[in-house]
Design a protein around this motif. Structure first.
Motif, PDB file in Angstrom:
ATOM      1  N   LEU A 163      -6.626   3.612  19.670  1.00  6.42           N
ATOM      2  CA  LEU A 163      -5.899   2.807  19.743  1.00  6.42           C
ATOM      3  C   LEU A 163      -4.886   2.177  18.414  1.00  6.42           C
ATOM      4  CD1 LEU A 163      -4.573   0.685  21.684  1.00  6.42           C
ATOM      5  CD2 LEU A 163      -6.681  -1.010  20.952  1.00  6.42           C
ATOM      6  N   ILE A 164      -6.205   2.961  17.275  1.00  5.52           N
ATOM      7  CA  ILE A 164      -6.063   1.606  16.005  1.00  5.52           C
ATOM      8  C   ILE A 164      -4.672   2.665  15.001  1.00  5.52           C
ATOM      9  CG2 ILE A 164      -6.566   2.319  13.396  1.00  5.52           C
ATOM     10  CD1 ILE A 164      -9.048   1.126  14.589  1.00  5.52           C
ATOM     11  N   ASP A 165      -3.939   4.739  15.731  1.00  5.93           N
ATOM     12  CA  ASP A 165      -3.090   5.219  15.115  1.00  5.93           C
ATOM     13  C   ASP A 165      -1.892   4.896  15.707  1.00  5.93           C
ATOM     14  OD1 ASP A 165      -5.323   6.216  13.524  1.00  5.93           O
ATOM     15  OD2 ASP A 165      -5.613   7.726  14.599  1.00  5.93           O
ATOM     16  N   LEU A 166      -2.052   4.312  16.816  1.00  2.63           N
ATOM     17  CA  LEU A 166      -1.311   3.825  17.589  1.00  2.63           C
ATOM     18  C   LEU A 166       0.016   2.833  17.251  1.00  2.63           C
ATOM     19  CD1 LEU A 166       0.456   4.909  20.372  1.00  2.63           C
ATOM     20  CD2 LEU A 166      -1.226   2.759  22.054  1.00  2.63           C
ATOM     21  N   ASP A 167       0.997   3.176  17.619  1.00  2.00           N
ATOM     22  CA  ASP A 167       2.249   3.141  16.367  1.00  2.00           C
ATOM     23  C   ASP A 167       2.298   2.006  17.636  1.00  2.00           C
ATOM     24  OD1 ASP A 167       3.646   2.095  14.827  1.00  2.00           O
ATOM     25  OD2 ASP A 167       5.195   3.838  14.325  1.00  2.00           O
ATOM     26  N   ALA A 168       2.633   0.733  17.038  1.00  2.00           N
ATOM     27  CA  ALA A 168       3.114  -0.665  17.649  1.00  2.00           C
ATOM     28  C   ALA A 168       4.414  -0.959  17.910  1.00  2.00           C
ATOM     29  CB  ALA A 168       2.305  -1.668  17.085  1.00  2.00           C
ATOM     30  N   GLU A 169       5.299  -0.083  17.085  1.00  2.00           N
ATOM     31  CA  GLU A 169       6.174   0.187  17.156  1.00  2.00           C
ATOM     32  C   GLU A 169       7.104   0.895  18.540  1.00  2.00           C
ATOM     33  OE1 GLU A 169       7.870   2.088  13.899  1.00  2.00           O
ATOM     34  OE2 GLU A 169       7.422  -0.112  12.669  1.00  2.00           O
ATOM     35  N   LEU A 170       6.318   1.505  19.581  1.00  2.00           N
ATOM     36  CA  LEU A 170       6.385   1.943  20.604  1.00  2.00           C
ATOM     37  C   LEU A 170       6.428   0.529  21.457  1.00  2.00           C
ATOM     38  CD1 LEU A 170       4.413   5.590  20.326  1.00  2.00           C
ATOM     39  CD2 LEU A 170       7.023   5.313  20.071  1.00  2.00           C
ATOM     40  N   GLU A 171       5.570   0.002  21.100  1.00  2.00           N
ATOM     41  CA  GLU A 171       5.684  -1.156  22.258  1.00  2.00           C
ATOM     42  C   GLU A 171       6.856  -2.487  22.386  1.00  2.00           C
ATOM     43  OE1 GLU A 171       1.534  -3.276  22.037  1.00  2.00           O
ATOM     44  OE2 GLU A 171       0.648  -1.387  21.140  1.00  2.00           O
ATOM     45  N   GLU A 172       7.321  -2.351  20.894  1.00  2.00           N
ATOM     46  CA  GLU A 172       8.246  -3.207  20.817  1.00  2.00           C
ATOM     47  C   GLU A 172       9.580  -2.442  20.764  1.00  2.00           C
ATOM     48  OE1 GLU A 172       8.320  -3.891  16.809  1.00  2.00           O
ATOM     49  OE2 GLU A 172       6.625  -4.728  15.660  1.00  2.00           O
ATOM     50  N   ALA A 173       9.751  -1.479  20.832  1.00  2.00           N
ATOM     51  CA  ALA A 173      11.163  -0.724  21.280  1.00  2.00           C
ATOM     52  C   ALA A 173      10.872  -0.738  22.764  1.00  2.00           C
ATOM     53  CB  ALA A 173      10.815   0.820  21.051  1.00  2.00           C
ATOM     54  N   ALA A 174       9.896  -0.162  23.503  1.00  2.00           N
ATOM     55  CA  ALA A 174       9.806  -0.192  25.143  1.00  2.00           C
ATOM     56  C   ALA A 174      10.253  -1.762  24.738  1.00  2.00           C
ATOM     57  CB  ALA A 174       8.255  -0.094  25.541  1.00  2.00           C
ATOM     58  N   ALA A 175       9.741  -2.791  24.550  1.00  2.00           N
ATOM     59  CA  ALA A 175       9.979  -4.625  25.317  1.00  2.00           C
ATOM     60  C   ALA A 175      11.295  -4.733  24.590  1.00  2.00           C
ATOM     61  CB  ALA A 175       9.378  -5.298  24.790  1.00  2.00           C
ATOM     62  N   CYS A 176      12.122  -4.129  23.759  1.00  2.00           N
ATOM     63  CA  CYS A 176      13.402  -3.871  23.164  1.00  2.00           C
ATOM     64  C   CYS A 176      14.488  -3.124  24.446  1.00  2.00           C
ATOM     65  CB  CYS A 176      14.089  -3.685  22.190  1.00  2.00           C
ATOM     66  SG  CYS A 176      13.396  -4.059  20.663  1.00  2.00           S
ATOM     67  N   ARG A 181       5.424  -6.683  30.538  1.00  2.00           N
ATOM     68  CA  ARG A 181       4.277  -6.014  29.576  1.00  2.00           C
ATOM     69  C   ARG A 181       3.143  -4.419  30.627  1.00  2.00           C
ATOM     70  NH1 ARG A 181       1.857 -11.539  27.663  1.00  2.00           N
ATOM     71  NH2 ARG A 181       3.566 -12.213  26.020  1.00  2.00           N
ATOM     72  N   TRP A 182       3.723  -4.891  32.242  1.00  2.00           N
ATOM     73  CA  TRP A 182       2.888  -4.759  33.158  1.00  2.00           C
ATOM     74  C   TRP A 182       3.309  -2.556  33.122  1.00  2.00           C
ATOM     75  CZ3 TRP A 182      -1.263  -3.268  35.132  1.00  2.00           C
ATOM     76  CH2 TRP A 182      -1.554  -1.964  35.725  1.00  2.00           C
ATOM     77  N   GLN A 183       4.438  -2.450  32.860  1.00  2.00           N
ATOM     78  CA  GLN A 183       5.173  -0.920  32.447  1.00  2.00           C
ATOM     79  C   GLN A 183       4.943  -0.457  31.242  1.00  2.00           C
ATOM     80  OE1 GLN A 183       9.044  -2.563  32.891  1.00  2.00           O
ATOM     81  NE2 GLN A 183       9.381  -1.310  35.189  1.00  2.00           N
ATOM     82  N   THR A 184       5.203  -1.408  30.035  1.00  2.00           N
ATOM     83  CA  THR A 184       5.016  -0.799  28.759  1.00  2.00           C
ATOM     84  C   THR A 184       3.236  -0.423  28.503  1.00  2.00           C
ATOM     85  OG1 THR A 184       6.113  -2.447  27.622  1.00  2.00           O
ATOM     86  CG2 THR A 184       4.212  -1.394  26.091  1.00  2.00           C
ATOM     87  N   LEU A 185       2.289  -0.789  29.474  1.00  2.00           N
ATOM     88  CA  LEU A 185       0.598  -0.411  29.439  1.00  2.00           C
ATOM     89  C   LEU A 185       0.758   0.532  30.069  1.00  2.00           C
ATOM     90  CD1 LEU A 185      -1.946  -1.634  28.833  1.00  2.00           C
ATOM     91  CD2 LEU A 185      -1.839  -2.722  31.315  1.00  2.00           C
TER      92      LEU A 185
END
Length: 278
Positions: A163-176, A181-185
């Motif tokens: 989880l530390i190595d998981l890029d938070a930008e992927l979540e931001e891209a999904a939100a954009c 939130r459920w789909q991103t998860l």
């Protein structure tokens, strides 16, 4: 004239494979083979009678059933703990992060005594639970809680670095892109963590199945009630019924191997799917 191939800094395949097979044979395969050799002293009818006796079946049910249940609880609780430790900054975060490792370092006997004192009928938690009609110590529920206690670090420490190595930008891209939130998860985070989640689940399950010290203190160890399979093996050894003990051990080995093998296959499938999706 072609240039010489670069020389590897590590030993070649033949040497490393030979050392691997030798080490695995000496430390794992030969001792396990000894179980089957000892069990061969029993006839097939004797072997079946031992493993199908009421006491043995109940002990195996307690060990494997509660281990699976504890591993499931640790899976969900571990994910919540990992998420809080990795994605949030709060006072005392490092202390809580260190507390996760206590079951690793704590002697199992100490853990068993602590849990028994805590959940005894006059303990801090046992007393209010007893007023509600819930008895924990010396019941299968106590075994279940002990297995959760010793298994939670395996899930946390396996998933945390991923989880530390998981890029938070992927979540931001999904939100954009309009993902909730459920789909991103479910479509971004969980698929990336699935191999680590399965590994943590397998390790927590394996530790719970083989746990002895922290369980026997809180279990009560009543035959056909709260007796775990490892304790039954010790009892058979103390009775000098070595073949009986090895027969139970062989069944535990086979069932554990099949479950771990299945989880390993699921992990490989999840990794291949993640690579394909990537």
């Amino acid at each position: 004239m072609s240039a010489a191939a670069p020389r590897s800094a590590l030993p070649g395949f033949g040497l490393t494979m030979g050392l691997t097979l030798m080490w695995l044979s000496l430390m794992i395969l030969i001792p396990l083979a000894g179980l089957f050799v000892k069990t061969a002293e029993l006839s097939l009818d004797q072997f079946i009678d031992i493993i199908t006796s009421r006491r043995t079946l109940h002990a195996l049910k307690i060990s494997f059933g509660l281990s699976l249940a504890a591993a499931v609880v640790n899976l969900f609780a571990g994910l919540i703990i990992v998420w809080a430790l990795v994605r949030y900054r709060f006072p005392g975060r490092r202390i809580f992060d260190a507390i996760v490792d206590i079951p690793f370092a704590l002697p199992t006997a100490v853990a068993g005594i602590a849990l028994t004192s805590l959940f005894a009928q006059k303990g801090w938690l046992g007393a209010p639970l007893a007023e509600l009609g819930i008895k924990v110590a010396f019941t299968p529920l106590g075994i279940f809680l002990a297995m959760i206690f010793i298994g939670i670090p395996f899930v946390v420490r396996t998933v945390q670095p991923v989880l530390i190595d998981l890029d938070a930008e992927l979540e931001e891209a999904a939100a954009c892109l309009g993902a909730s939130r459920w789909q991103t998860l479910t479509r971004v985070i969980i698929p990336s963590l699935t191999p680590a989640i399965l590994t943590g689940f397998a390790l927590a399950f394996a530790r719970a199945v083989g746990e002895y010290g922290s369980v026997i203190f809180i279990a009560g160890n009543l035959p056909n009630v709260s007796e775990i399979a490892p304790l039954l093996i010790v009892i058979r050894l103390s009775e000098f019924r070595y073949a009986d003990a090895t027969a139970i051990a062989v069944i535990m080995l086979i069932v554990s191997f099949l479950i771990i093998f299945l989880l390993n296959r699921l992990q490989n499938w999840a990794q291949a799917r993640a690579l394909t999706a990537g």
